[in-house]
Design a protein around this motif. Sequence first.
Motif: not given
Length: 884
Positions: A708-717
């Motif tokens: 999550l920290p490396r994908l923008g910090g938000d929950e994601s698909l």
Amino acid sequence: MSDAYATTDRLVSADSNIYDRGLDTAIALSVVGFTLGLVTLVNLVPPGASGSTLTTALGTLLAVVVGAVGITGLASYTNVVPVTSQRVRGIGLGLVVSTLALTALAAALPVTMATLLGIVLLAEALVITAAGVSSRLELVDTEPNMSAGLLSGSALGTVGLAMGAAVGGALTGAGSLLWLVGAVVAGVGLFLLAILPREDLGSTLPTAIVVGALGLTIVTGTIGVGWQWNPQTLSGGFTGGAVIPVFLLVGTLLSAWSAAKCRAGFGARGREYGAFLVINLNAFLMVAVMATIVVFVTVKGVGYAFHGLSIGALTALVLLTPALLAAVQFARTPAGTNDWNSGARQLFRVLPLAAVGALAAMFASVLVTGSPLRHSYAYTVQVNRQGQALETAFTVTPDTTIGTLLLIAPAALVAVTFFRSFGSLRKVGTQSERAGLIRQAVPTAVLALVVLTGFFLVSGPAPFGLPLGETLGLAAVVAGSVAAGGLAIYPLAGVLTSDGPTLAESAQSEAPLFTLGVFGGLGLLLATLLLQPVAGINPRVGPVNLVPAVAFGAAIASLALAALTTVAKRSSQETITRRLLTEETRLGLVGAAGFIALVGLHVAVTGTSFNVLGVSVANEGSLSWPMVMQAYIPLGAEPGGIMPAIIGTVWLVIGATLFAVPLGVGAAVFLTEYAEQGRFTALVEIATNALWSTPSIVFGLFGAAFLLPRLGGDESLLAGMLVLGFMLLPLVLITSRESIKAVPDEYRDASAALGVTQWETIKSVVLPAAMPGVITGVILGVGRIAGETAPLILVLGSTLNATAAVDVIGGFRFVSRPPFVVNDALLTASASLPTQVWAVIAAGVSGSPQMGWATAFILLMVVLTFYAVGITARTYFRRKLNYE
């Protein structure tokens, strides 16, 4: 007993007599009674049902049986699925007779379902008694042993012991020891009655006593619908609604065993046949027990999940077509050698065909009568902690409107299926000069239509202000449609006008016209169809559109061609000619299904419905399923749907599979084919097994802390896809590696002997041979990750009542900076079925239990769909490996 039994590959023999047919009917009645016992046990039809309710239930069962037996008989008559076993034919006829008799009895007499079940047991007792006495008096030819044997005697003695204890306890009370005397007397009596007389009486009289006593107990009302027994020593009790079905299950198993022994003439053959029948009925029961969890989830959630579900009978028949093809293909598989159990093998191979035929008959009856098949029911939801009943219904309507997707998908699947089984008609028949000229002109015409479509796609239908779409485009569409229709009719006309001495020889001589008419007509009409939307035209002839009318007429012509070649095949005795006619029949069915798919495609691309013979093809069909097709579930009593969660789950599984399968298979290839087998590979194997055994919550924590920290910090698909991919990766690696190891070294050596490189050997020899095992691992892994909840809660969130589904394909866009292609949909949270179940129940909102169970039921259906896709792929690769 007739001698015809010994030859199971003959048709019904003239030596068959009333004894054989009566026992076949008795076995069929046992199967019907066993089924009714299961139906009553789960309260699908209550034991107290009577009058119109009972008649309707049995009438539906009669329609199912008649449809099943009818389509099987038709398949046997047309030699599609030869049914040569006399026993299968006799039991099939017995199913129809026994079901018809029970339906007539329910309509003529004021009986309840429980009474009818008791009558079934009494009838079974009378038949097996008559069969045993007839054998003992030597009225029929049988070969009984001197005794039924200790095993049969012990089993019947145990049943008698239980019945005696029950009767004694009911008469004297559980506190008295007199019940033990009754139990011993009944058990010893049945044991002696089974082992002392000759086998024909020992196998029938004790069974008849047990079955008759069970039936008499039900018929007299000794144990009726309202009967209850609440022993003081137990916290619960027994009711008639539970005991009566159990009595029927036990009684029908015993009667089926006894009737089967009589039918086979006793002796070793009779014991084998009787044991085989009972074992298979028990296997069916065990499968039902193992499926209890599925049934439980279904029962709890199906009410809410199917609220408001409505489907047109014609749409249901169209959707059944692929299933019918699969059932026919399964039934066509040889049933084995002509030994004693070939008839049983044939029976089980035709059961899927019979089931599909039963459903088709039920849907067809709705179309013929015009009366909808409606099952009204109520389900309860919680509103303010109070139960509130909601009325709904599952309906099969006589609506003849078919949605485009539900028409295109089955028709295309049928066309592809027949095309894959189609061989070749090259160098067959007489090639005429005119047909050769047409064959050369068709590709040119298709290419011209494609070029014109591209021109209008780039410049629009009115370039430079000129109405080329309404003039040139219209002329091209009309000419292409007429030409495609002519091509489709060409082979039919050629066969009918041929001067061959027989229909088979005419069809064989005109074989070149078949490929020209089907493939040429499909290609030309498809190119014409795609030209319409870009040219902005939709020509009509009177009240109908031209292109779908031509496609429908071409489908009729192709179907008539297939029927013509089928008739010709039945009249031909030459093997080569019959094979050629089979190929022509398949090609005709390819054309029929393909042209029907083009009808649906035309409606889809133009948005204009097509009506013919009372049938309407439209973008809005006759299927309505609110739970699957609506966007969200309201937080109250009002029902809704979970479409966003379904789509989210599908994308999660697809993304995880695309991530894990290439990595897992690649790693397996390296570790098996390239890496030296030593400590390193052993360490990797241990680590992989440990990773597969890691709890799923650990993967979720890894995703939340690292991804999550490396994908923008938000929950994601995307985070959910990667986490599930990491979970799937170990199993894919393990199964792929074992499958590659299982490929014989002779395959590699043979490839190397031909001078093929190692990579080419792996790509062309090893991986195709290992593919079924790889797909098995993927199937097992998908079944696990599709239902994972804990890791998704951490990386995807628990979105409740999402109002829109994630649009992954439409979310891609190009940008001028790295990575140049972005997709915002992958970086946002999405609903999914596992998190939806958890969120609905954990939120404690109104109606949440029913919503949660319904969502769990849909999740189960999605997982089973993934299983079906995987199993189909595995079967395809296995067949390709076996035949190629």
